[in-house]
Scaffold this motif. Structure first.
Motif, PDB file in Angstrom:
ATOM      1  N   TRP A   1     -11.524  -9.087   0.039  1.00 14.06           N
ATOM      2  CA  TRP A   1     -11.061  -7.745   0.382  1.00 14.06           C
ATOM      3  C   TRP A   1     -11.503  -7.357   1.788  1.00 14.06           C
ATOM      4  O   TRP A   1     -10.771  -6.693   2.521  1.00 14.06           O
ATOM      5  CB  TRP A   1     -11.559  -6.734  -0.643  1.00 14.06           C
ATOM      6  N   ILE A   2     -12.681  -7.792   2.192  1.00 15.41           N
ATOM      7  CA  ILE A   2     -13.153  -7.515   3.547  1.00 15.41           C
ATOM      8  C   ILE A   2     -12.251  -8.202   4.560  1.00 15.41           C
ATOM      9  O   ILE A   2     -11.910  -7.642   5.614  1.00 15.41           O
ATOM     10  CB  ILE A   2     -14.614  -7.964   3.709  1.00 15.41           C
ATOM     11  N   ARG A   3     -11.820  -9.426   4.268  1.00 15.46           N
ATOM     12  CA  ARG A   3     -10.916 -10.121   5.181  1.00 15.46           C
ATOM     13  C   ARG A   3      -9.576  -9.393   5.287  1.00 15.46           C
ATOM     14  O   ARG A   3      -8.989  -9.285   6.371  1.00 15.46           O
ATOM     15  CB  ARG A   3     -10.702 -11.553   4.684  1.00 15.46           C
ATOM     16  N   ILE A   4      -9.074  -8.851   4.153  1.00 12.85           N
ATOM     17  CA  ILE A   4      -7.811  -8.103   4.168  1.00 12.85           C
ATOM     18  C   ILE A   4      -7.943  -6.846   5.017  1.00 12.85           C
ATOM     19  O   ILE A   4      -7.071  -6.524   5.838  1.00 12.85           O
ATOM     20  CB  ILE A   4      -7.384  -7.759   2.736  1.00 12.85           C
ATOM     21  N   LEU A   5      -9.071  -6.125   4.854  1.00 10.18           N
ATOM     22  CA  LEU A   5      -9.292  -4.909   5.642  1.00 10.18           C
ATOM     23  C   LEU A   5      -9.415  -5.216   7.122  1.00 10.18           C
ATOM     24  O   LEU A   5      -8.899  -4.483   7.976  1.00 10.18           O
ATOM     25  CB  LEU A   5     -10.542  -4.181   5.134  1.00 10.18           C
ATOM     26  N   ALA A   6     -10.104  -6.309   7.440  1.00 10.13           N
ATOM     27  CA  ALA A   6     -10.254  -6.684   8.850  1.00 10.13           C
ATOM     28  C   ALA A   6      -8.898  -7.025   9.458  1.00 10.13           C
ATOM     29  O   ALA A   6      -8.604  -6.672  10.612  1.00 10.13           O
ATOM     30  CB  ALA A   6     -11.216  -7.871   8.960  1.00 10.13           C
ATOM     31  N   ARG A   7      -8.043  -7.719   8.693  1.00 11.85           N
ATOM     32  CA  ARG A   7      -6.726  -8.064   9.203  1.00 11.85           C
ATOM     33  C   ARG A   7      -5.896  -6.804   9.433  1.00 11.85           C
ATOM     34  O   ARG A   7      -5.189  -6.681  10.437  1.00 11.85           O
ATOM     35  CB  ARG A   7      -6.029  -8.994   8.217  1.00 11.85           C
ATOM     36  N   ARG A   8      -5.972  -5.839   8.496  1.00 15.37           N
ATOM     37  CA  ARG A   8      -5.246  -4.572   8.674  1.00 15.37           C
ATOM     38  C   ARG A   8      -5.713  -3.846   9.930  1.00 15.37           C
ATOM     39  O   ARG A   8      -4.918  -3.311  10.704  1.00 15.37           O
ATOM     40  CB  ARG A   8      -5.471  -3.672   7.456  1.00 15.37           C
ATOM     41  N   TYR A   9      -7.038  -3.822  10.118  1.00 14.23           N
ATOM     42  CA  TYR A   9      -7.589  -3.103  11.279  1.00 14.23           C
ATOM     43  C   TYR A   9      -7.113  -3.735  12.576  1.00 14.23           C
ATOM     44  O   TYR A   9      -6.744  -3.038  13.528  1.00 14.23           O
ATOM     45  CB  TYR A   9      -9.109  -3.108  11.201  1.00 14.23           C
TER      46      TYR A   9
ATOM     47  N   PRO B   1      -7.395   1.857  13.025  1.00 13.09           N
ATOM     48  CA  PRO B   1      -8.240   2.517  12.001  1.00 13.09           C
ATOM     49  C   PRO B   1      -7.436   3.201  10.896  1.00 13.09           C
ATOM     50  O   PRO B   1      -7.915   3.317   9.768  1.00 13.09           O
ATOM     51  CB  PRO B   1      -9.038   3.540  12.819  1.00 13.09           C
ATOM     52  N   GLU B   2      -6.203   3.687  11.219  1.00 14.57           N
ATOM     53  CA  GLU B   2      -5.435   4.410  10.194  1.00 14.57           C
ATOM     54  C   GLU B   2      -5.120   3.516   8.998  1.00 14.57           C
ATOM     55  O   GLU B   2      -4.937   3.997   7.883  1.00 14.57           O
ATOM     56  CB  GLU B   2      -4.130   4.942  10.800  1.00 14.57           C
ATOM     57  N   SER B   3      -5.064   2.226   9.194  1.00 12.29           N
ATOM     58  CA  SER B   3      -4.707   1.320   8.106  1.00 12.29           C
ATOM     59  C   SER B   3      -5.815   1.196   7.069  1.00 12.29           C
ATOM     60  O   SER B   3      -5.591   0.673   5.983  1.00 12.29           O
ATOM     61  CB  SER B   3      -4.376  -0.068   8.666  1.00 12.29           C
ATOM     62  N   LEU B   4      -7.048   1.672   7.392  1.00 19.14           N
ATOM     63  CA  LEU B   4      -8.160   1.573   6.454  1.00 19.14           C
ATOM     64  C   LEU B   4      -8.187   2.724   5.454  1.00 19.14           C
ATOM     65  O   LEU B   4      -8.966   2.703   4.511  1.00 19.14           O
ATOM     66  CB  LEU B   4      -9.489   1.529   7.221  1.00 19.14           C
ATOM     67  N   ALA B   5      -7.345   3.740   5.666  1.00 20.70           N
ATOM     68  CA  ALA B   5      -7.313   4.874   4.731  1.00 20.70           C
ATOM     69  C   ALA B   5      -6.679   4.447   3.407  1.00 20.70           C
ATOM     70  O   ALA B   5      -6.075   3.378   3.285  1.00 20.70           O
ATOM     71  CB  ALA B   5      -6.522   6.024   5.346  1.00 20.70           C
ATOM     72  N   ASP B   6      -6.840   5.326   2.409  1.00 22.05           N
ATOM     73  CA  ASP B   6      -6.259   5.051   1.088  1.00 22.05           C
ATOM     74  C   ASP B   6      -4.739   5.001   1.199  1.00 22.05           C
ATOM     75  O   ASP B   6      -4.096   5.972   1.606  1.00 22.05           O
ATOM     76  CB  ASP B   6      -6.690   6.150   0.114  1.00 22.05           C
ATOM     77  N   GLN B   7      -4.166   3.875   0.839  1.00 23.64           N
ATOM     78  CA  GLN B   7      -2.723   3.668   0.980  1.00 23.64           C
ATOM     79  C   GLN B   7      -1.956   3.907  -0.319  1.00 23.64           C
ATOM     80  O   GLN B   7      -0.744   3.698  -0.372  1.00 23.64           O
ATOM     81  CB  GLN B   7      -2.454   2.229   1.453  1.00 23.64           C
ATOM     82  N   ARG B   8      -2.636   4.376  -1.366  1.00 29.08           N
ATOM     83  CA  ARG B   8      -1.970   4.476  -2.664  1.00 29.08           C
ATOM     84  C   ARG B   8      -0.877   5.536  -2.696  1.00 29.08           C
ATOM     85  O   ARG B   8       0.051   5.441  -3.494  1.00 29.08           O
ATOM     86  CB  ARG B   8      -3.002   4.769  -3.764  1.00 29.08           C
ATOM     87  N   HIS B   9      -0.985   6.545  -1.816  1.00 30.16           N
ATOM     88  CA  HIS B   9       0.049   7.581  -1.832  1.00 30.16           C
ATOM     89  C   HIS B   9       1.381   7.067  -1.309  1.00 30.16           C
ATOM     90  O   HIS B   9       2.403   7.745  -1.425  1.00 30.16           O
ATOM     91  CB  HIS B   9      -0.405   8.798  -1.013  1.00 30.16           C
ATOM     92  N   HIS B  10       1.372   5.842  -0.712  1.00 26.62           N
ATOM     93  CA  HIS B  10       2.625   5.248  -0.267  1.00 26.62           C
ATOM     94  C   HIS B  10       3.329   4.488  -1.386  1.00 26.62           C
ATOM     95  O   HIS B  10       4.477   4.075  -1.232  1.00 26.62           O
ATOM     96  CB  HIS B  10       2.380   4.294   0.903  1.00 26.62           C
ATOM     97  N   ASN B  11       2.614   4.294  -2.496  1.00 27.65           N
ATOM     98  CA  ASN B  11       3.223   3.556  -3.600  1.00 27.65           C
ATOM     99  C   ASN B  11       4.342   4.381  -4.231  1.00 27.65           C
ATOM    100  O   ASN B  11       4.150   5.558  -4.569  1.00 27.65           O
ATOM    101  CB  ASN B  11       2.172   3.231  -4.663  1.00 27.65           C
ATOM    102  N   ARG B  12       5.472   3.811  -4.416  1.00 28.41           N
ATOM    103  CA  ARG B  12       6.620   4.519  -4.983  1.00 28.41           C
ATOM    104  C   ARG B  12       6.602   4.502  -6.504  1.00 28.41           C
ATOM    105  O   ARG B  12       7.403   5.182  -7.130  1.00 28.41           O
ATOM    106  CB  ARG B  12       7.913   3.885  -4.477  1.00 28.41           C
ATOM    107  N   GLY B  13       5.697   3.725  -7.092  1.00 28.61           N
ATOM    108  CA  GLY B  13       5.651   3.656  -8.541  1.00 28.61           C
ATOM    109  C   GLY B  13       6.704   2.694  -9.081  1.00 28.61           C
ATOM    110  O   GLY B  13       7.510   2.118  -8.340  1.00 28.61           O
ATOM    111  N   ALA B  14       6.686   2.550 -10.384  1.00 27.68           N
ATOM    112  CA  ALA B  14       7.640   1.641 -11.016  1.00 27.68           C
ATOM    113  C   ALA B  14       9.051   2.197 -10.908  1.00 27.68           C
ATOM    114  O   ALA B  14       9.258   3.411 -10.940  1.00 27.68           O
ATOM    115  CB  ALA B  14       7.271   1.444 -12.487  1.00 27.68           C
ATOM    116  N   PRO B  15      10.044   1.340 -10.757  1.00 29.97           N
ATOM    117  CA  PRO B  15      11.428   1.832 -10.682  1.00 29.97           C
ATOM    118  C   PRO B  15      11.860   2.455 -11.988  1.00 29.97           C
ATOM    119  O   PRO B  15      11.330   2.150 -13.063  1.00 29.97           O
ATOM    120  CB  PRO B  15      12.220   0.553 -10.376  1.00 29.97           C
TER     121      PRO B  15
END
Length: 336
Positions: free
Chosen positions: A14-22, A27-41
């Motif tokens: 997970w640290i490697r994933i966060l580092a790649r996003r950064y 820095p904005e990519s490190l925030a909680d991204q769950r609100h972008h989830n559209r949910g199940a169709p």
């Protein structure tokens, strides 16, 4: 020195994933991204959703009210496979529906007449102001509310493990609350009287006029319903009081109707041996409401109620401040 994964509390992957996003998006990519989830169709196609939305405007196929499980059964029939009952609730929410109690309206009420009253009330205020250009003018509302030894049962918060029990005794002895409210200034006046008739109503009017100082220097427009003891020619209306009557069968236009659930809070789910005991508790509640001016205004200041622009602005700003914290209430109406 501890390893980075122990210091951060995350696994190495997970640290490697966060580092790649950064490195890629900052820095904005490190925030909680769950609100972008559209949910199940949705389980239903667009056409099926439109068809269900149309069906929900009428009774269910069995002639009863729609429920979550009934919607789930309908979805099952459309898909040809079994659907869990919870999916019915989820589908209703996805379509924009919510569980609500309908607002009652008397079958003899005339909506057009009610709208006319809302528009003409402002003109009636202007006419009284024109007739008394140098006096203070206020717009009040009044109504009566019956309470008694017949218990008032209200829902309460309780532990889910046991249903609460209250003591009751059905008796039919009554008192009447005479409530006077001024939505603009948040002021209210209360009386506890033994009956409703012409004589008692006249006493209530005289007491109200004396308390608020109605007379040559202060004109009061009082909005009330068309009860027989209100409209009677035998009522002795004090000087400075101008009665304005609501359209027939229109309690929803009466601001005082919104305060009775508040006044009932002190006597709900309680057993009183005598009317005197009830009266003492109710009197204390009326005093508390008289001092709780914000509660009265939020309950009674309808969006169409004539007020000054300054009062309306303050009301709007207070509402906006509460909504910043996600608070809303059914008493709110449209504001401007």
């Amino acid at each position: 020195m501890k390893s980075p994964k122990l210091q951060a509390g995350y696994c190495a992957n997970w640290i490697r994933i966060l580092a790649r996003r950064y490195n890629q998006r900052g820095p904005e990519s490190l925030a909680d991204q769950r609100h972008h989830n559209r949910g199940a169709p949705s389980l239903l196609s667009v056409d099926q959703q439109d068809r269900l939305r149309h069906l929900l405007e009428h009774l269910s196929p069995d002639g009863d009210l729609w429920t979550g499980p009934k919607v789930a059964r309908w979805v099952s029939e459309q898909l040809g496979c079994k659907v869990h009952p919870q999916r019915g609730w989820d589908t209703l929410k996805r379509l924009g529906f919510s569980l609500q109690i309908p607002r009652p309206r008397h079958h003899k009420a005339d909506p057009a007449q009610q709208e006319t009253f809302k528009r003409e009330l402002q003109e009636q205020v202007r006419q009284v102001q024109h007739a008394h250009p140098h006096e203070q003018l206020e717009l009040w509302a009044m109504d009566e509310h019956r309470i008694g030894l017949k218990p008032v049962i209200r829902r309460i918060w309780a532990l889910a493990s046991a249903r609460p029990v209250i003591r009751i005794q059905q008796r039919y002895e009554w008192l009447y609350i005479y409530g006077f409210v001024h939505p603009q200034s948040e002021e209210s006046q209360w009386l506890l009287l033994p009956s409703v008739n012409i004589e008692v109503f006249t006493i209530a009017l005289q007491h109200f006029a004396q308390t608020v100082g109605a007379g040559p220097e202060r004109q009061i427009i009082l909005v009330l319903d068309r009860a027989g003891w209100h409209e009677s020619s035998e009522v002795d209306v004090p000087e400075g009081i101008h009665l304005v009557f609501l359209p027939p069968y229109s309690p929803e236009l009466q601001p005082c109707e919104r305060v009775w659930p508040l006044s009932n809070e002190a006597i709900a789910n309680r057993h009183f041996k005598t009317l005197d005991e009830l009266q003492e508790v109710q009197a204390q509640r009326c005093v508390a409401l008289q001092n709780d001016v914000t509660c009265i205004r939020h309950a009674t200041l309808f969006h169409w109620w004539p007020t000054s622009l300054f009062t309306r602005l303050i009301f709007f700003l207070q509402r906006s401040e509460l909504q910043r914290y996600g608070w809303k209430h059914e008493f709110w109406g449209k504001s401007y």
